[in-house]
Scaffold this motif. Structure first.
Motif, short mmCIF file in Angstrom:
data_model
loop_
_atom_site.label_atom_id
_atom_site.label_comp_id
_atom_site.label_asym_id
_atom_site.label_seq_id
_atom_site.Cartn_x
_atom_site.Cartn_y
_atom_site.Cartn_z
N GLY A 1 64.33 -13.06 49.63
CA GLY A 1 63.02 -12.61 49.49
C GLY A 1 62.87 -11.03 49.71
N TYR A 2 63.96 -10.41 50.28
CA TYR A 2 63.96 -8.80 50.60
C TYR A 2 63.75 -7.86 49.47
N ASP A 3 63.00 -6.96 49.90
CA ASP A 3 63.01 -5.81 49.01
C ASP A 3 64.40 -5.18 49.18
N ILE A 4 65.07 -4.47 48.20
CA ILE A 4 66.42 -3.81 48.31
C ILE A 4 66.11 -2.49 47.81
N ILE A 5 66.90 -1.42 48.56
CA ILE A 5 66.98 -0.05 48.14
C ILE A 5 68.45 0.08 48.14
N VAL A 6 69.10 0.67 47.20
CA VAL A 6 70.43 0.91 47.27
C VAL A 6 70.50 2.50 46.73
N PRO A 7 70.86 3.48 47.81
CA PRO A 7 70.99 4.89 47.37
C PRO A 7 72.40 5.03 46.84
N GLU A 8 72.27 5.49 45.61
CA GLU A 8 73.45 5.45 45.03
C GLU A 8 74.78 6.37 45.46
N SER A 9 74.00 7.46 46.28
CA SER A 9 75.05 8.22 46.70
C SER A 9 75.71 7.84 48.09
N CYS A 10 75.48 6.53 48.47
CA CYS A 10 75.93 6.09 49.88
C CYS A 10 76.65 4.62 49.56
N VAL A 11 76.86 4.32 48.28
CA VAL A 11 77.91 3.19 48.01
C VAL A 11 79.08 3.64 46.84
N ALA A 12 80.21 3.11 47.15
CA ALA A 12 81.34 3.36 46.47
C ALA A 12 82.26 2.15 46.19
N SER A 13 82.98 2.39 45.30
CA SER A 13 84.00 1.33 44.69
C SER A 13 85.38 1.97 44.38
N PHE A 14 86.60 1.41 44.62
CA PHE A 14 87.74 1.65 43.88
C PHE A 14 87.67 1.48 42.39
N ASN A 15 86.92 0.82 41.93
CA ASN A 15 86.54 0.43 40.28
C ASN A 15 85.38 1.26 39.92
N PRO A 16 85.52 2.42 39.18
CA PRO A 16 84.48 3.04 38.78
C PRO A 16 83.69 2.21 37.71
N GLU A 17 84.21 1.70 36.74
CA GLU A 17 83.55 0.80 35.82
C GLU A 17 82.38 -0.46 36.63
N ALA A 18 83.07 -0.93 37.56
CA ALA A 18 82.63 -2.10 38.31
C ALA A 18 81.23 -1.62 39.03
N HIS A 19 81.40 -0.39 39.74
CA HIS A 19 80.37 0.24 40.24
C HIS A 19 79.36 0.60 39.53
N GLU A 20 79.36 1.01 38.28
CA GLU A 20 78.28 1.11 37.46
C GLU A 20 77.58 0.04 36.94
N VAL A 21 78.34 -1.11 36.74
CA VAL A 21 77.64 -2.28 36.49
C VAL A 21 76.95 -3.01 37.45
N ALA A 22 77.52 -2.83 38.86
CA ALA A 22 77.00 -3.26 39.80
C ALA A 22 75.32 -2.62 40.23
N LEU A 23 75.67 -1.21 39.88
CA LEU A 23 74.17 -0.49 40.25
C LEU A 23 73.25 -0.88 38.93
N ALA A 24 73.66 -1.15 37.78
CA ALA A 24 72.63 -1.77 36.93
C ALA A 24 72.14 -3.02 37.16
N HIS A 25 73.22 -3.94 37.69
CA HIS A 25 72.63 -5.20 38.17
C HIS A 25 71.60 -5.22 39.21
N PHE A 26 71.81 -4.35 40.21
CA PHE A 26 70.99 -4.20 41.35
C PHE A 26 69.46 -3.86 40.78
N LYS A 27 69.48 -3.01 39.71
CA LYS A 27 68.27 -2.41 39.38
C LYS A 27 67.56 -3.40 38.29
N ASN A 28 68.43 -3.81 37.55
CA ASN A 28 67.96 -4.78 35.91
C ASN A 28 67.79 -6.20 36.51
N THR A 29 68.61 -6.65 37.51
CA THR A 29 68.58 -7.97 37.77
C THR A 29 67.99 -8.32 39.09
N LEU A 30 67.99 -7.78 39.99
CA LEU A 30 67.57 -7.98 41.29
C LEU A 30 66.17 -7.10 41.52
#
Length: 183
Positions: free
Chosen positions: A148-177
């Motif tokens: 039940g928490y509200d979530i903020i993910v500053p895109e400039s403060c997260v990173a991955s070794f997999n650029p495609e998965a990074h982008e999918v995760a960002l979209a998931h945060f926004k569109n699904t969560l």
């Protein structure tokens, strides 16, 4: 809104070029941004949680054993906070609103006291920073959503070794969560 900043797995093993499971350049590129978020949180008297992956030498029963090389082994330099984030932690670690919690699963909530500590402090919003976007940040975000928490993910403060998965995760945060994903 009562916020808590979570700095997730920003360790030598996950960030440094020679780390055991490094996200490398993308992880190093966010160092100053995370340090800035720490400064903002301290200025706002917000809670700051340093959530650190913890593994033990020779633990063949942990589920990650089959998936990843040994990393963030307790008592090794690889498990220490990296660079400027480490320096910020050293500056503020004695403050009442700063916490360092070990975690043994992807999510910062799984098997830790994080949820309890957030509830006791009436935190309703978590700001997620660190690595790896599509693994530990993702699992933490899903648990935060389910709790039940509200979530903020500053895109400039997260990173991955997999650029495609990074982008999918960002979209998931926004569109699904329903998270706020901002620069």
């Amino acid at each position: 809104m009562n916020k808590a900043l979570l700095v997730i797995d920003y360790s030598y093993d996950f960030v440094a070029p020679d780390g055991k499971l490094t996200a490398g350049e993308p992880a190093m590129a966010i160092e100053g941004n995370i340090a800035g978020k720490i400064d903002e949180a301290v200025q706002d008297d917000a809670f700051v949680f340093f959530m650190m992956d913890q593994h033990f030498e020779g633990d063949t029963h942990h589920p990650e054993y089959k998936l990843f090389p040994p990393h963030n082994i307790d008592g090794t330099p690889g498990r220490e906070l990296y660079g400027e984030v480490s320096a910020k932690y050293e500056e503020i670690k004695s403050q009442e609103n700063v916490f360092f919690l070990d975690k043994t699963r992807y999510s910062a909530f799984c098997g830790t006291r994080l949820h309890q500590l957030l509830q006791e402090r009436r935190v309703d919003t978590v700001v997620l920073t660190g690595v790896v976007t599509d693994i530990c940040i993702m699992h933490t975000a899903m648990d935060a959503y389910n709790l039940g928490y509200d979530i903020i993910v500053p895109e400039s403060c997260v990173a991955s070794f997999n650029p495609e998965a990074h982008e999918v995760a960002l979209a998931h945060f926004k569109n699904t969560l329903g998270a706020v994903v901002d620069p």
